[in-house]
Design a protein around this motif. Structure first.
Motif, PDB file in Angstrom:
ATOM      1  N   GLY A 170       0.820  -1.215   0.000  1.00 44.51           N
ATOM      2  CA  GLY A 170       0.000   0.000   0.000  1.00 44.51           C
ATOM      3  C   GLY A 170       0.850   1.260   0.000  1.00 44.51           C
ATOM      4  N   ILE A 171       1.907   1.254   0.785  1.00 44.55           N
ATOM      5  CA  ILE A 171       2.813   2.408   0.831  1.00 44.55           C
ATOM      6  C   ILE A 171       3.500   2.584  -0.517  1.00 44.55           C
ATOM      7  CG2 ILE A 171       4.975   3.246   1.853  1.00 44.55           C
ATOM      8  CD1 ILE A 171       3.966   2.047   4.516  1.00 44.55           C
ATOM      9  N   SER A 172       3.872   1.489  -1.125  1.00 43.10           N
ATOM     10  CA  SER A 172       4.526   1.549  -2.434  1.00 43.10           C
ATOM     11  C   SER A 172       3.593   2.135  -3.493  1.00 43.10           C
ATOM     12  CB  SER A 172       4.972   0.143  -2.838  1.00 43.10           C
ATOM     13  OG  SER A 172       5.616   0.162  -4.069  1.00 43.10           O
ATOM     14  N   VAL A 173       2.342   1.715  -3.495  1.00 43.47           N
ATOM     15  CA  VAL A 173       1.358   2.237  -4.448  1.00 43.47           C
ATOM     16  C   VAL A 173       1.103   3.718  -4.196  1.00 43.47           C
ATOM     17  CG1 VAL A 173      -1.076   2.117  -5.117  1.00 43.47           C
ATOM     18  CG2 VAL A 173       0.253   0.026  -4.927  1.00 43.47           C
ATOM     19  N   LEU A 174       0.959   4.114  -2.952  1.00 39.93           N
ATOM     20  CA  LEU A 174       0.752   5.530  -2.628  1.00 39.93           C
ATOM     21  C   LEU A 174       1.941   6.376  -3.060  1.00 39.93           C
ATOM     22  CD1 LEU A 174      -0.959   5.428   0.872  1.00 39.93           C
ATOM     23  CD2 LEU A 174      -1.952   6.191  -1.282  1.00 39.93           C
ATOM     24  N   GLY A 175       3.143   5.868  -2.857  1.00 39.28           N
ATOM     25  CA  GLY A 175       4.335   6.588  -3.292  1.00 39.28           C
ATOM     26  C   GLY A 175       4.347   6.794  -4.794  1.00 39.28           C
ATOM     27  N   TYR A 176       3.974   5.762  -5.530  1.00 34.50           N
ATOM     28  CA  TYR A 176       3.913   5.871  -6.989  1.00 34.50           C
ATOM     29  C   TYR A 176       2.859   6.898  -7.418  1.00 34.50           C
ATOM     30  CZ  TYR A 176       2.906   4.752 -11.828  1.00 34.50           C
ATOM     31  OH  TYR A 176       2.680   4.845 -13.172  1.00 34.50           O
ATOM     32  N   LEU A 177       1.701   6.854  -6.778  1.00 32.63           N
ATOM     33  CA  LEU A 177       0.638   7.793  -7.132  1.00 32.63           C
ATOM     34  C   LEU A 177       1.036   9.233  -6.833  1.00 32.63           C
ATOM     35  CD1 LEU A 177      -2.530   5.846  -5.948  1.00 32.63           C
ATOM     36  CD2 LEU A 177      -1.750   6.221  -8.289  1.00 32.63           C
ATOM     37  N   PHE A 178       1.696   9.459  -5.703  1.00 28.09           N
ATOM     38  CA  PHE A 178       2.140  10.814  -5.372  1.00 28.09           C
ATOM     39  C   PHE A 178       3.218  11.298  -6.331  1.00 28.09           C
ATOM     40  CE2 PHE A 178       0.447  10.137  -0.914  1.00 28.09           C
ATOM     41  CZ  PHE A 178      -0.595  11.025  -1.086  1.00 28.09           C
ATOM     42  N   ASP A 179       4.018  10.375  -6.868  1.00 27.83           N
ATOM     43  CA  ASP A 179       5.019  10.758  -7.869  1.00 27.83           C
ATOM     44  C   ASP A 179       4.373  11.197  -9.174  1.00 27.83           C
ATOM     45  OD1 ASP A 179       7.124  10.274  -6.195  1.00 27.83           O
ATOM     46  OD2 ASP A 179       7.553   8.266  -6.981  1.00 27.83           O
ATOM     47  N   GLN A 180       3.141  10.773  -9.422  1.00 28.16           N
ATOM     48  CA  GLN A 180       2.450  11.113 -10.666  1.00 28.16           C
ATOM     49  C   GLN A 180       1.743  12.462 -10.604  1.00 28.16           C
ATOM     50  OE1 GLN A 180       2.923   9.180 -13.375  1.00 28.16           O
ATOM     51  NE2 GLN A 180       4.254   8.115 -11.943  1.00 28.16           N
ATOM     52  N   VAL A 181       1.621  13.056  -9.429  1.00 31.42           N
ATOM     53  CA  VAL A 181       0.877  14.312  -9.281  1.00 31.42           C
ATOM     54  C   VAL A 181       1.486  15.469 -10.074  1.00 31.42           C
ATOM     55  CG1 VAL A 181       0.153  16.067  -7.620  1.00 31.42           C
ATOM     56  CG2 VAL A 181      -0.213  13.652  -7.115  1.00 31.42           C
ATOM     57  N   PRO A 182       2.787  15.751  -9.969  1.00 30.73           N
ATOM     58  CA  PRO A 182       3.338  16.900 -10.711  1.00 30.73           C
ATOM     59  C   PRO A 182       3.151  16.820 -12.233  1.00 30.73           C
ATOM     60  CG  PRO A 182       4.861  16.242  -8.996  1.00 30.73           C
ATOM     61  CD  PRO A 182       3.785  15.195  -9.064  1.00 30.73           C
ATOM     62  N   PRO A 183       3.452  15.673 -12.883  1.00 31.22           N
ATOM     63  CA  PRO A 183       3.226  15.624 -14.336  1.00 31.22           C
ATOM     64  C   PRO A 183       1.753  15.775 -14.711  1.00 31.22           C
ATOM     65  CG  PRO A 183       4.587  13.757 -13.652  1.00 31.22           C
ATOM     66  CD  PRO A 183       4.131  14.458 -12.423  1.00 31.22           C
ATOM     67  N   LEU A 184       0.878  15.188 -13.905  1.00 31.76           N
ATOM     68  CA  LEU A 184      -0.546  15.286 -14.213  1.00 31.76           C
ATOM     69  C   LEU A 184      -1.057  16.703 -14.002  1.00 31.76           C
ATOM     70  CD1 LEU A 184      -1.927  11.965 -12.725  1.00 31.76           C
ATOM     71  CD2 LEU A 184      -1.609  12.541 -15.128  1.00 31.76           C
ATOM     72  N   SER A 185      -0.537  17.389 -12.999  1.00 30.32           N
ATOM     73  CA  SER A 185      -0.989  18.755 -12.765  1.00 30.32           C
ATOM     74  C   SER A 185      -0.524  19.669 -13.899  1.00 30.32           C
ATOM     75  CB  SER A 185      -0.506  19.278 -11.414  1.00 30.32           C
ATOM     76  OG  SER A 185       0.905  19.373 -11.378  1.00 30.32           O
ATOM     77  N   GLN A 186       0.666  19.436 -14.431  1.00 30.00           N
ATOM     78  CA  GLN A 186       1.138  20.224 -15.568  1.00 30.00           C
ATOM     79  C   GLN A 186       0.262  19.984 -16.796  1.00 30.00           C
ATOM     80  OE1 GLN A 186       3.418  22.642 -15.594  1.00 30.00           O
ATOM     81  NE2 GLN A 186       3.488  22.302 -13.399  1.00 30.00           N
ATOM     82  N   LYS A 187      -0.150  18.752 -17.011  1.00 26.44           N
ATOM     83  CA  LYS A 187      -1.048  18.447 -18.132  1.00 26.44           C
ATOM     84  C   LYS A 187      -2.406  19.117 -17.930  1.00 26.44           C
ATOM     85  CE  LYS A 187       1.023  14.072 -19.433  1.00 26.44           C
ATOM     86  NZ  LYS A 187       0.852  12.624 -19.553  1.00 26.44           N
ATOM     87  N   ALA A 188      -2.880  19.123 -16.694  1.00 24.98           N
ATOM     88  CA  ALA A 188      -4.166  19.761 -16.403  1.00 24.98           C
ATOM     89  C   ALA A 188      -4.081  21.266 -16.636  1.00 24.98           C
ATOM     90  CB  ALA A 188      -4.596  19.462 -14.977  1.00 24.98           C
ATOM     91  N   ILE A 189      -2.969  21.876 -16.248  1.00 22.75           N
ATOM     92  CA  ILE A 189      -2.793  23.315 -16.458  1.00 22.75           C
ATOM     93  C   ILE A 189      -2.814  23.632 -17.950  1.00 22.75           C
ATOM     94  CG2 ILE A 189      -1.093  25.183 -16.288  1.00 22.75           C
ATOM     95  CD1 ILE A 189      -0.324  23.959 -13.536  1.00 22.75           C
ATOM     96  N   ARG A 190      -2.102  22.831 -18.749  1.00 24.56           N
ATOM     97  CA  ARG A 190      -2.099  23.049 -20.197  1.00 24.56           C
ATOM     98  C   ARG A 190      -3.489  22.877 -20.787  1.00 24.56           C
ATOM     99  NH1 ARG A 190       1.568  19.022 -22.212  1.00 24.56           N
ATOM    100  NH2 ARG A 190       2.563  18.802 -20.210  1.00 24.56           N
TER     101      ARG A 190
END
Length: 53
Positions: free
Chosen positions: A17-37
């Motif tokens: 569970g910790i590993s999955v959460l870590g992976y998901l949190f790593d995806q936030v910055p790229p996804l937020s940049q895509k959302a901004i665009r």
């Protein structure tokens, strides 16, 4: 002996569970940049539609 199995399974589940959460949190910055665009593109499209009316 049976308790050791449950403890091992529980610890493995927590680590997974910790590993999955870590992976998901790593995806936030790229996804937020895509959302901004995407938002900027939609705003530009809206402005273009307003100007063409």
């Amino acid at each position: 002996m049976e308790a050791a199995g449950w403890v091992t399974a529980t610890l493995a589940g927590i680590a997974g569970g910790i590993s999955v959460l870590g992976y998901l949190f790593d995806q936030v910055p790229p996804l937020s940049q895509k959302a901004i665009r995407a938002v900027r593109s939609l705003r530009a499209l809206r402005e273009e539609v307003k100007r063409s009316k």
